[in-house]
Design a protein around this motif. Structure first.
Motif, PDB file in Angstrom:
ATOM      1  N   THR A 225       0.831  -1.211   0.000  1.00  0.00           N
ATOM      2  CA  THR A 225       0.000   0.000   0.000  1.00  0.00           C
ATOM      3  C   THR A 225       0.859   1.252   0.000  1.00  0.00           C
ATOM      4  OG1 THR A 225      -1.792  -1.139   1.169  1.00  0.00           O
ATOM      5  CG2 THR A 225      -1.806   1.263   1.227  1.00  0.00           C
ATOM      6  N   PHE A 226       1.903   1.270   0.818  1.00  0.00           N
ATOM      7  CA  PHE A 226       2.806   2.428   0.843  1.00  0.00           C
ATOM      8  C   PHE A 226       3.523   2.590  -0.494  1.00  0.00           C
ATOM      9  CE2 PHE A 226       3.305   1.842   5.699  1.00  0.00           C
ATOM     10  CZ  PHE A 226       2.128   2.552   5.904  1.00  0.00           C
ATOM     11  N   CYS A 227       3.930   1.475  -1.087  1.00  0.00           N
ATOM     12  CA  CYS A 227       4.591   1.552  -2.401  1.00  0.00           C
ATOM     13  C   CYS A 227       3.644   2.110  -3.457  1.00  0.00           C
ATOM     14  CB  CYS A 227       5.083   0.169  -2.818  1.00  0.00           C
ATOM     15  SG  CYS A 227       6.490  -0.439  -1.872  1.00  0.00           S
ATOM     16  N   LEU A 228       2.390   1.680  -3.424  1.00  0.00           N
ATOM     17  CA  LEU A 228       1.403   2.197  -4.381  1.00  0.00           C
ATOM     18  C   LEU A 228       1.181   3.681  -4.175  1.00  0.00           C
ATOM     19  CD1 LEU A 228      -0.717   1.787  -6.588  1.00  0.00           C
ATOM     20  CD2 LEU A 228      -2.348   1.155  -4.798  1.00  0.00           C
ATOM     21  N   LEU A 229       1.068   4.105  -2.917  1.00  0.00           N
ATOM     22  CA  LEU A 229       0.879   5.531  -2.628  1.00  0.00           C
ATOM     23  C   LEU A 229       2.087   6.344  -3.100  1.00  0.00           C
ATOM     24  CD1 LEU A 229      -0.688   5.320   0.954  1.00  0.00           C
ATOM     25  CD2 LEU A 229      -1.841   6.031  -1.153  1.00  0.00           C
ATOM     26  N   ALA A 230       3.285   5.818  -2.870  1.00  0.00           N
ATOM     27  CA  ALA A 230       4.488   6.529  -3.324  1.00  0.00           C
ATOM     28  C   ALA A 230       4.531   6.612  -4.836  1.00  0.00           C
ATOM     29  CB  ALA A 230       5.736   5.822  -2.793  1.00  0.00           C
ATOM     30  N   TYR A 231       4.142   5.534  -5.496  1.00  0.00           N
ATOM     31  CA  TYR A 231       4.108   5.502  -6.962  1.00  0.00           C
ATOM     32  C   TYR A 231       3.124   6.531  -7.507  1.00  0.00           C
ATOM     33  CZ  TYR A 231       3.374   3.522 -11.655  1.00  0.00           C
ATOM     34  OH  TYR A 231       3.262   3.340 -13.015  1.00  0.00           O
ATOM     35  N   LEU A 232       1.949   6.601  -6.907  1.00  0.00           N
ATOM     36  CA  LEU A 232       0.942   7.563  -7.350  1.00  0.00           C
ATOM     37  C   LEU A 232       1.355   8.997  -7.029  1.00  0.00           C
ATOM     38  CD1 LEU A 232      -2.295   5.658  -6.258  1.00  0.00           C
ATOM     39  CD2 LEU A 232      -1.464   5.974  -8.586  1.00  0.00           C
ATOM     40  N   ALA A 233       2.110   9.168  -5.962  1.00  0.00           N
ATOM     41  CA  ALA A 233       2.507  10.520  -5.540  1.00  0.00           C
ATOM     42  C   ALA A 233       3.750  11.031  -6.266  1.00  0.00           C
ATOM     43  CB  ALA A 233       2.764  10.534  -4.027  1.00  0.00           C
ATOM     44  N   TYR A 234       4.405  10.175  -7.064  1.00  0.00           N
ATOM     45  CA  TYR A 234       5.612  10.593  -7.774  1.00  0.00           C
ATOM     46  C   TYR A 234       5.199  11.395  -9.012  1.00  0.00           C
ATOM     47  CZ  TYR A 234      10.204  10.389  -9.967  1.00  0.00           C
ATOM     48  OH  TYR A 234      11.405  10.718 -10.545  1.00  0.00           O
ATOM     49  N   ILE A 235       5.049  12.677  -8.838  1.00  0.00           N
ATOM     50  CA  ILE A 235       4.501  13.566  -9.866  1.00  0.00           C
ATOM     51  C   ILE A 235       5.279  13.523 -11.185  1.00  0.00           C
ATOM     52  CG2 ILE A 235       3.872  15.945 -10.402  1.00  0.00           C
ATOM     53  CD1 ILE A 235       2.144  14.532  -8.265  1.00  0.00           C
ATOM     54  N   PRO A 236       6.626  13.477 -11.181  1.00  0.00           N
ATOM     55  CA  PRO A 236       7.339  13.425 -12.473  1.00  0.00           C
ATOM     56  C   PRO A 236       6.930  12.234 -13.339  1.00  0.00           C
ATOM     57  CG  PRO A 236       8.864  13.973 -10.710  1.00  0.00           C
ATOM     58  CD  PRO A 236       7.570  13.624 -10.051  1.00  0.00           C
ATOM     59  N   ARG A 237       6.424  11.175 -12.728  1.00  0.00           N
ATOM     60  CA  ARG A 237       5.973  10.020 -13.507  1.00  0.00           C
ATOM     61  C   ARG A 237       4.698  10.335 -14.274  1.00  0.00           C
ATOM     62  NH1 ARG A 237       3.595   7.153 -16.163  1.00  0.00           N
ATOM     63  NH2 ARG A 237       3.312   4.881 -16.141  1.00  0.00           N
ATOM     64  N   TRP A 238       3.839  11.186 -13.700  1.00  0.00           N
ATOM     65  CA  TRP A 238       2.509  11.403 -14.275  1.00  0.00           C
ATOM     66  C   TRP A 238       2.360  12.696 -15.053  1.00  0.00           C
ATOM     67  CZ3 TRP A 238       0.663   6.880 -14.115  1.00  0.00           C
ATOM     68  CH2 TRP A 238       0.910   6.053 -13.027  1.00  0.00           C
ATOM     69  N   ALA A 239       3.109  13.717 -14.700  1.00  0.00           N
ATOM     70  CA  ALA A 239       2.924  15.030 -15.322  1.00  0.00           C
ATOM     71  C   ALA A 239       3.004  15.001 -16.855  1.00  0.00           C
ATOM     72  CB  ALA A 239       3.927  16.029 -14.743  1.00  0.00           C
ATOM     73  N   PRO A 240       4.019  14.322 -17.462  1.00  0.00           N
ATOM     74  CA  PRO A 240       4.087  14.332 -18.935  1.00  0.00           C
ATOM     75  C   PRO A 240       2.869  13.709 -19.611  1.00  0.00           C
ATOM     76  CG  PRO A 240       6.176  13.602 -17.986  1.00  0.00           C
ATOM     77  CD  PRO A 240       5.176  13.630 -16.868  1.00  0.00           C
TER      78      PRO A 240
END
Length: 629
Positions: A225-240
């Protein structure tokens, strides 16, 4: 008996929608069955075909073969299987609710409340757009396996006859098995550890746990769950990924809390007005100064905080809130998905319904014995009202002539709804009405190029004078944007252009396609632009102009080099008698098609070898004929 009645009532409520029809993404996903799936090679090719998410969703795609091995097909069978899956999910919701409640109250009370949880979830009209939309079987199967995973986990946790080692082994196996099945049905299945964690920290928090069990929960539930939250919160992954959207990441994060409250309002109100598949008109919020966005954001954050803080004192309320919010972690946060879809609530709605039933029962118990007697009556009436509304809504889903006009009327600001309505009118033999609807739609959505393209296509297919001049559209191309309706509109136009009275506009259509890269946002839709040049090349081939096709197919290969683009060039060179170049292009295709470990697989390898032999054979025959002449 009560559960059987709920299941039968649900089955009856959905019957008007069963004949139904295919819609939207059904065609994109099920058309992969075209040509048939009759052996292992065709099956693996079918699984590779289409755009079914990053994991390919092989479990869900395989389930479609229950209904048919080819395409086109009859929608009734597909919808019937969807309904059966829905009933299975309802049965699992009942079993899960009963397991969770038996430790908190009497057997009779647990059975009664679990029954109402399952009945309200099964019969709620908000579920219709998931159950009767064939392609959403992916959502249903994912929910089915998640419910299985949670139910098995709870049963193992409460089983005191098992040794600790065996319990942990079975819980681990269950988690891995059902997470895999759920995720390979749809990616939201990766939320199984989140659902389990929500259940553990709320309703199971008071159940004694050993040290080893606490350690297991940290490794198997907290850590993922923490890994998923960190993945979703990693903005550089999603912004583009938001470059191709009409909204920014910031706007999405502001809008999603509003969407969550809108989902809950639909749950409480049981309204069907405005519900369906077209929500591209959902308002986008751009500032926290907007009171609606601010209040919704505060509400979601406050609800999550209160649920976490008071999860031991108010476990039922905390479970309801966290199950709903946890179920939306993947599709309602940072991932660049569309803003609003009803099917996202299919499984998350279990939480609020559970809380409503259990807390409502508790309130009646506290008020007094007299009112408590009315609890079952109130529950039955609520289920009957919900089922009646669902039955009426299902009637609409079973009649294209009712459903599509309703969607268009209820969503006047949805380009998709208006385009679909125009297609429907044309299909009903009302081209003039369809063209007028498209004129009005273009006035509201002047940047949507698919609208005039669709208008031209309809006019040509009915032998009418197009209301839009293609050269003028080319001149003003930069004033338009890429939309999801452009590709199907252009495919339809190109597909029948040469067989209509608009054949004289073929050159103008070529000009329009070649101008597509000048669309305002085309740089963010390279795959779509490449597909336009594939259509351009196919149109040239139909005209008997291989040089024009070659130019278009080479553009595709330059923009998006792939095995398919090289195969397309190889076939073209083969048609024109350039055997050596065709062979080199086929070698490129094979090289691109080779997997990372250097292996193609038996079927693919054999297919390429057959193509090589065909080229060599045709080359030899050509040389023989030349020698004889």
């Amino acid at each position: 008996m009560g559960l059987a009645l709920a299941l039968i009532g649900t089955w009856l409520a959905y019957q008007p929608a069963i004949p139904g029809f295919f819609l939207l993404d059904d065609f994109d996903n099920l058309s992969a069955l075209k040509g048939g799936v009759t052996d292992w090679g065709e099956y693996t090719q079918y699984l590779r075909t289409g755009n079914a998410g990053p994991l390919g969703r092989p479990v869900a795609k395989t389930s479609f073969l229950i209904n048919d091995f080819a395409w086109p097909s009859n929608p009734g069978g597909f919808k019937h299987v969807n309904l059966m899956i829905h009933l299975l999910c309802g049965l699992l919701a009942f079993l899960l609710a009963r397991l969770l409640l038996r430790q908190r109250c009497s057997e009779a009370a647990a059975n009664g409340m679990a029954l109402f949880v399952a009945a309200l979830w099964l019969l709620h009209p908000a579920q219709v757009s998931t159950v009767m939309y064939v392609v959403q079987r992916m959502t249903q199967l994912s929910a089915l396996f998640v419910l299985m995973g949670v139910a098995v986990h709870v049963a193992l946790r409460l089983n005191r006859s098992l040794s600790e080692g065996r319990r942990l082994a079975l819980m681990s196996l269950s988690l891995l098995l059902f997470a895999a099945l759920a995720s390979y049905s749809k990616e939201s299945g990766i939320l199984l550890p989140v659902y389990l964690l929500v259940t553990e920290v709320t309703l199971l928090a008071a159940v004694p746990a050993s040290r080893s069990l606490h350690f297991w929960k940290w490794v198997a539930l907290h850590l993922p769950t923490f890994c998923l939250l960190a993945y979703l919160a990693y903005i550089p992954r999603w912004a583009p990924s938001y470059e191709s959207r009409d909204f920014t990441l910031y706007e999405r994060l502001l809008t999603q809390p509003v969407a969550l409250f809108d989902y809950l309002w639909n749950l409480v109100s049981m309204q069907v007005h405005g519900m369906g598949l077209f929500h591209d008109d959902f308002p986008i919020y751009s500032s926290l100064l907007n009171p609606v966005a601010a209040l919704a954001m505060i509400g979601v954050l406050a609800a999550a905080a209160i649920a976490l803080i008071y999860r031991r004192r108010c476990p039922v309320l905390a479970f309801s809130v966290l199950w709903f919010l946890g179920g939306h972690l993947l599709e309602s946060t940072t991932v660049a998905l569309e803003l609003y879809f009803e099917h996202r609530n299919y499984l998350p709605f279990v939480g609020p319904i559970f809380g409503f039933v259990v807390l409502g029962h508790g309130l009646l118990v506290r008020v007094g014995e007299d009112l408590r007697k009315f609890g079952p009556i109130f529950g039955v009436l609520l289920a009957l009202i919900s089922g009646t509304i669902t039955y009426g809504h299902a009637h609409e889903w079973g009649d294209r002539g009712r459903l599509i006009p309703i969607w268009a009327a209820e969503h006047p600001d949805s380009p998709r709804a208006q385009r679909t309505y125009a297609q429907f009118l044309a299909g009903e033999g009302l081209p003039l009405v369809a063209l007028e609807e498209l004129n009005q739609a273009y006035e509201r959505f002047p940047r949507d190029l698919s609208i005039p393209v669709m208008s031209i296509d309809i006019a040509c297919s009915f032998g009418l004078q197009p209301r839009f001049e293609i050269p003028e559209l080319v001149r003003r191309i930069s004033e338009h944007s890429w939309t999801d309706g452009l590709r199907p509109a252009m495919e339809s136009l190109v597909g029948r252009l040469l067989s209509t009275e608009c054949v004289q506009h073929a050159d103008a259509v070529h000009d329009l396609i070649r101008a597509i890269p000048e669309l305002g946002n085309s740089e963010h839709h390279k795959n779509g632009v490449a597909s336009m040049f594939v259509l351009d090349g196919e149109l040239y081939l139909k005209q008997g102009k291989p040089l024009g096709a070659l130019e278009s197919f080479q553009k595709v290969d330059n923009m998006k080099p792939s095995a398919s683009s090289a195969l397309r060039l190889s076939n073209l060179f083969l048609i024109t008698g350039n055997f050596d170049i065709a062979r080199r292009a086929l070698e490129v295709a094979k090289e691109r098609d080779t997997t990372d470990d250097g292996l193609l697989g038996g079927e693919r390898e054999a297919l390429y070898e057959e193509k090589f032999r065909l080229i060599d054979d045709l080359k030899q025959r050509s040389a023989t004929r030349s020698a004889e002449e």
